[in-house]
Design a protein around this motif. Structure first.
Motif, PDB file in Angstrom:
ATOM      1  N   MET A 110      36.135  40.376  26.835  1.00 33.07           N
ATOM      2  CA  MET A 110      35.461  41.488  26.344  1.00 33.07           C
ATOM      3  C   MET A 110      34.417  41.825  27.211  1.00 33.07           C
ATOM      4  O   MET A 110      33.636  40.870  27.414  1.00 33.07           O
ATOM      5  N   GLY A 111      34.125  43.223  27.431  1.00 32.29           N
ATOM      6  CA  GLY A 111      32.695  43.616  28.004  1.00 32.29           C
ATOM      7  C   GLY A 111      32.464  42.975  29.310  1.00 32.29           C
ATOM      8  O   GLY A 111      31.537  43.124  30.019  1.00 32.29           O
ATOM      9  N   ASN A 112      33.703  43.286  30.191  1.00 24.74           N
ATOM     10  CA  ASN A 112      33.510  42.857  31.497  1.00 24.74           C
ATOM     11  C   ASN A 112      33.721  44.193  32.409  1.00 24.74           C
ATOM     12  O   ASN A 112      33.787  44.126  33.530  1.00 24.74           O
ATOM     13  N   THR A 113      33.959  45.422  31.535  1.00 23.67           N
ATOM     14  CA  THR A 113      34.447  46.563  32.405  1.00 23.67           C
ATOM     15  C   THR A 113      33.169  47.675  32.101  1.00 23.67           C
ATOM     16  O   THR A 113      32.988  47.781  30.921  1.00 23.67           O
ATOM     17  N   PHE A 114      32.756  48.386  33.050  1.00 24.52           N
ATOM     18  CA  PHE A 114      31.952  49.558  32.924  1.00 24.52           C
ATOM     19  C   PHE A 114      32.411  50.764  33.342  1.00 24.52           C
ATOM     20  O   PHE A 114      32.816  50.473  34.532  1.00 24.52           O
ATOM     21  N   GLY A 115      32.386  51.931  32.593  1.00 30.49           N
ATOM     22  CA  GLY A 115      32.476  53.248  33.107  1.00 30.49           C
ATOM     23  C   GLY A 115      33.525  53.622  32.338  1.00 30.49           C
ATOM     24  O   GLY A 115      34.390  52.939  31.745  1.00 30.49           O
ATOM     25  N   LYS A 116      33.852  54.962  32.620  1.00 32.37           N
ATOM     26  CA  LYS A 116      35.021  55.574  31.807  1.00 32.37           C
ATOM     27  C   LYS A 116      36.269  55.952  32.658  1.00 32.37           C
ATOM     28  O   LYS A 116      37.216  55.836  32.638  1.00 32.37           O
ATOM     29  N   LEU A 117      35.768  56.876  34.027  1.00 28.95           N
ATOM     30  CA  LEU A 117      36.732  57.301  34.780  1.00 28.95           C
ATOM     31  C   LEU A 117      36.515  56.479  36.131  1.00 28.95           C
ATOM     32  O   LEU A 117      37.282  56.104  36.634  1.00 28.95           O
ATOM     33  N   PHE A 118      35.322  56.269  36.670  1.00 29.91           N
ATOM     34  CA  PHE A 118      35.080  55.529  37.623  1.00 29.91           C
ATOM     35  C   PHE A 118      34.537  54.276  37.278  1.00 29.91           C
ATOM     36  O   PHE A 118      33.510  53.940  36.900  1.00 29.91           O
ATOM     37  N   LYS A 119      35.504  53.167  37.118  1.00 28.68           N
ATOM     38  CA  LYS A 119      35.137  52.137  36.343  1.00 28.68           C
ATOM     39  C   LYS A 119      35.094  50.887  37.167  1.00 28.68           C
ATOM     40  O   LYS A 119      35.962  50.488  38.419  1.00 28.68           O
ATOM     41  N   ILE A 120      34.304  49.958  37.015  1.00 25.92           N
ATOM     42  CA  ILE A 120      34.526  48.449  37.354  1.00 25.92           C
ATOM     43  C   ILE A 120      34.807  47.412  36.462  1.00 25.92           C
ATOM     44  O   ILE A 120      34.181  47.607  35.315  1.00 25.92           O
ATOM     45  N   THR A 121      35.293  46.587  37.047  1.00 24.94           N
ATOM     46  CA  THR A 121      35.715  45.087  36.157  1.00 24.94           C
ATOM     47  C   THR A 121      35.201  44.282  36.862  1.00 24.94           C
ATOM     48  O   THR A 121      35.726  44.044  38.160  1.00 24.94           O
ATOM     49  N   THR A 122      34.445  43.239  36.451  1.00 27.28           N
ATOM     50  CA  THR A 122      34.021  42.173  37.560  1.00 27.28           C
ATOM     51  C   THR A 122      34.499  40.617  36.934  1.00 27.28           C
ATOM     52  O   THR A 122      34.973  40.615  35.774  1.00 27.28           O
ATOM     53  N   PHE A 123      34.678  39.631  37.590  1.00 29.85           N
ATOM     54  CA  PHE A 123      35.157  38.502  37.182  1.00 29.85           C
ATOM     55  C   PHE A 123      34.500  37.221  38.144  1.00 29.85           C
ATOM     56  O   PHE A 123      33.921  37.686  39.204  1.00 29.85           O
ATOM     57  N   GLY A 124      34.653  36.112  37.630  1.00 34.00           N
ATOM     58  CA  GLY A 124      34.101  34.932  38.329  1.00 34.00           C
ATOM     59  C   GLY A 124      33.121  34.350  37.747  1.00 34.00           C
ATOM     60  O   GLY A 124      32.252  35.059  37.211  1.00 34.00           O
ATOM     61  N   GLU A 125      32.770  33.074  38.084  1.00 34.22           N
ATOM     62  CA  GLU A 125      31.457  32.291  37.794  1.00 34.22           C
ATOM     63  C   GLU A 125      30.565  32.014  39.041  1.00 34.22           C
ATOM     64  O   GLU A 125      31.255  32.025  40.247  1.00 34.22           O
ATOM     65  N   SER A 126      29.434  31.673  38.769  1.00 35.23           N
ATOM     66  CA  SER A 126      28.433  31.289  39.787  1.00 35.23           C
ATOM     67  C   SER A 126      28.918  30.150  40.707  1.00 35.23           C
ATOM     68  O   SER A 126      28.704  29.908  42.031  1.00 35.23           O
TER      69      SER A 126
ATOM     70  N   LEU B  70      41.038  43.497  49.015  1.00 32.21           N
ATOM     71  CA  LEU B  70      42.536  43.177  48.840  1.00 32.21           C
ATOM     72  C   LEU B  70      43.472  44.285  48.635  1.00 32.21           C
ATOM     73  O   LEU B  70      44.758  44.393  48.847  1.00 32.21           O
ATOM     74  N   SER B  71      42.912  45.622  48.338  1.00 31.72           N
ATOM     75  CA  SER B  71      43.870  46.396  47.777  1.00 31.72           C
ATOM     76  C   SER B  71      43.027  47.819  47.876  1.00 31.72           C
ATOM     77  O   SER B  71      41.832  47.969  47.732  1.00 31.72           O
ATOM     78  N   GLY B  72      43.771  48.889  47.598  1.00 30.70           N
ATOM     79  CA  GLY B  72      43.187  50.217  47.312  1.00 30.70           C
ATOM     80  C   GLY B  72      42.613  50.913  48.868  1.00 30.70           C
ATOM     81  O   GLY B  72      42.132  51.911  48.514  1.00 30.70           O
ATOM     82  N   VAL B  73      42.610  50.445  49.927  1.00 30.22           N
ATOM     83  CA  VAL B  73      42.219  50.901  51.101  1.00 30.22           C
ATOM     84  C   VAL B  73      43.201  50.886  52.078  1.00 30.22           C
ATOM     85  O   VAL B  73      43.974  49.769  52.412  1.00 30.22           O
ATOM     86  N   PHE B  74      43.794  51.913  52.913  1.00 27.88           N
ATOM     87  CA  PHE B  74      44.721  52.133  53.848  1.00 27.88           C
ATOM     88  C   PHE B  74      44.320  52.634  55.055  1.00 27.88           C
ATOM     89  O   PHE B  74      43.578  53.859  54.765  1.00 27.88           O
ATOM     90  N   GLU B  75      43.969  52.264  56.174  1.00 22.86           N
ATOM     91  CA  GLU B  75      43.811  52.570  57.442  1.00 22.86           C
ATOM     92  C   GLU B  75      42.450  53.350  57.295  1.00 22.86           C
ATOM     93  O   GLU B  75      41.942  54.435  57.869  1.00 22.86           O
ATOM     94  N   GLY B  76      41.353  52.612  56.463  1.00 20.87           N
ATOM     95  CA  GLY B  76      39.944  53.097  56.464  1.00 20.87           C
ATOM     96  C   GLY B  76      39.975  53.886  55.508  1.00 20.87           C
ATOM     97  O   GLY B  76      38.423  54.463  54.965  1.00 20.87           O
ATOM     98  N   LYS B  77      40.767  54.404  54.437  1.00 19.74           N
ATOM     99  CA  LYS B  77      40.575  55.407  53.265  1.00 19.74           C
ATOM    100  C   LYS B  77      40.892  54.921  52.291  1.00 19.74           C
ATOM    101  O   LYS B  77      42.003  53.948  51.941  1.00 19.74           O
ATOM    102  N   THR B  78      40.334  55.352  50.978  1.00 24.74           N
ATOM    103  CA  THR B  78      40.716  54.754  49.855  1.00 24.74           C
ATOM    104  C   THR B  78      42.041  55.582  49.335  1.00 24.74           C
ATOM    105  O   THR B  78      42.282  56.710  49.801  1.00 24.74           O
ATOM    106  N   THR B  79      42.897  54.889  48.568  1.00 23.66           N
ATOM    107  CA  THR B  79      44.191  55.502  48.371  1.00 23.66           C
ATOM    108  C   THR B  79      44.250  56.113  46.963  1.00 23.66           C
ATOM    109  O   THR B  79      45.372  56.371  46.747  1.00 23.66           O
ATOM    110  N   GLY B  80      43.306  55.826  46.048  1.00 24.59           N
ATOM    111  CA  GLY B  80      43.334  56.567  44.696  1.00 24.59           C
ATOM    112  C   GLY B  80      43.737  55.290  43.886  1.00 24.59           C
ATOM    113  O   GLY B  80      43.792  55.464  42.601  1.00 24.59           O
ATOM    114  N   THR B  81      44.194  54.236  44.333  1.00 25.34           N
ATOM    115  CA  THR B  81      44.749  53.179  43.543  1.00 25.34           C
ATOM    116  C   THR B  81      43.462  52.111  43.322  1.00 25.34           C
ATOM    117  O   THR B  81      42.683  51.999  43.960  1.00 25.34           O
ATOM    118  N   PRO B  82      43.673  50.915  42.463  1.00 28.08           N
ATOM    119  CA  PRO B  82      42.687  50.036  42.351  1.00 28.08           C
ATOM    120  C   PRO B  82      42.219  49.307  43.351  1.00 28.08           C
ATOM    121  O   PRO B  82      43.063  48.834  44.162  1.00 28.08           O
TER     122      PRO B  82
END
Length: 361
Positions: free
Chosen positions: A1-17, A67-79
């Motif tokens: 819980m609590g690892n995602t921020f935003g409603k439409l433009f959303k970020i989820t972070t993961f990982g440890e120090s 890793l994803s969401g970018v093709f030929e230098g442009k965002t694709t609209g996917t995560p």
């Protein structure tokens, strides 16, 4: 819980120090945005450890891998998936606190909540998590730039050293010319000297980061619970070590009378504006088109190179000794973090505003 921020433009972070990597998944970024990876790397360099004598000496290049969401230098609209691999962990620096709780850290609260904790650098509670936020925020800043919106933060206070000048009197670009990120060279020198002396005393000190958002259109924000300043406050208070948030006139505004505090509204040509901006660009929780400005207070870093009293997991009294590599003052590296979170908020509300306008058609 609590690892995602935003409603439409959303970020989820993961990982440890001290895990293998940190990362972010960014959802809602519009397709077709020309993404400059070098600008993302520049933001990462501003936050990375080991960049000066007044920051932690942990060496992490914080290189990003998209890793994803970018093709030929442009965002694709996917995560958009981003990974930042850890390279310079020294987990042995933390074996002495494997069963001890460090004062003012999240050690005790994490243990109480989960019954288990990653003691290596604080695990998920470490400020290293913010590397992922900066990566996501860098993309949000590029999206905002297409709308003419800029986000700039700077160090305005370290300990009792306070920059008295208003942001309008400063050239904010000068903040990147010194290691403390204060746009006033004379004050910057004093701040650097203070942080260095605190470091030599094996202690830490807090400070304030101020932020200015320019060219935000009027009408961003939602009524009641989702007010724009409430979301900015949540964003800033979610950052490690933050103890306070104020926008506009903030706490100083209580000293003024309403006749002086009210921002008179005028019209210049086709543009509606206010003669003053004590409201900080937000009224009724909605942006009014003026500069949005706010201040974020950071406490002294909790890890100090001195012995402190505490308890262990068995409830026995123990002495905790500070070891490892830590910032004597967090604010120089917090500047890009504040900018990133502010950019994520404005990007989110910009998309929400466009959705609301479509719903009205």
């Amino acid at each position: 819980m609590g690892n995602t921020f935003g409603k439409l433009f959303k970020i989820t972070t993961f990982g440890e120090s001290h895990g293998k990597a940190l990362g972010a998944i960014l959802e809602g970024c519009p397709a077709g945005l020309e993404l400059d990876e070098e600008k993302i790397r520049l933001e990462m360099q501003r936050r990375k450890p080991g960049q000066s004598k007044i920051t932690t000496q942990r060496k992490e290049e914080d290189e990003i891998e998209i890793l994803s969401g970018v093709f030929e230098g442009k965002t694709t609209g996917t995560p958009i998936g981003i990974v930042i691999r850890n390279a310079d962990q020294k987990s042995k620096d933390y074996t002495h606190i494997a069963d001890k709780f460090r004062p003012s850290h999240a050690d005790f609260t994490y243990f109480e909540k989960y019954g288990i904790r990653d003691y290596r650098g604080g695990g998920r509670s470490s400020a290293r998590e913010t590397a992922a936020r900066v990566a996501g925020g860098a993309i949000a800043k590029q999206f905002l730039a297409t709308q003419g919106i800029t986000v700039q933060a700077y160090v305005s206070q370290v300990g009792e050293l306070t920059l008295q000048k208003n942001y309008q009197e400063l050239s904010l670009d000068l903040a990147e010319d010194n290691i403390v990120r204060c746009p006033d060279p004379e004050m910057a020198d004093q701040m650097i000297s203070l942080i260095d002396s605190v470091r030599l005393d094996r202690d830490t000190i807090g400070g304030v980061v101020s932020c200015v958002i320019k060219n935000t259109p009027a009408g961003l924000g939602e009524p009641v619970f989702d007010r724009l300043h409430a979301e900015l406050g949540k964003a800033m208070l979610s950052i490690n070590a933050v103890k306070g948030f104020e926008y506009g006139s903030g706490f100083e505004g209580v000293k003024m009378r309403g006749s002086l505090h009210n921002d008179a509204i005028v019209k210049e040509g086709d543009k509606v504006k206010t003669l003053t901006n004590h409201s900080g660009g937000i009224q009724g929780g909605i942006s009014n088109g003026e500069d949005i400005y706010f201040r974020v207070a950071f406490k002294p870093v909790a890890t100090i190179m001195q012995d402190q009293e505490s308890i262990n997991e068995a409830g026995e009294a123990v002495t905790v000794s500070g070891k490892g590599r830590h910032d004597p003052c967090v604010v120089p590296r917090a500047v890009p973090i504040v900018e990133a979170m502010a950019a994520l908020v404005i990007a989110d509300y910009l998309l929400l505003s466009k959705t609301n306008k479509l719903a009205q058609l």
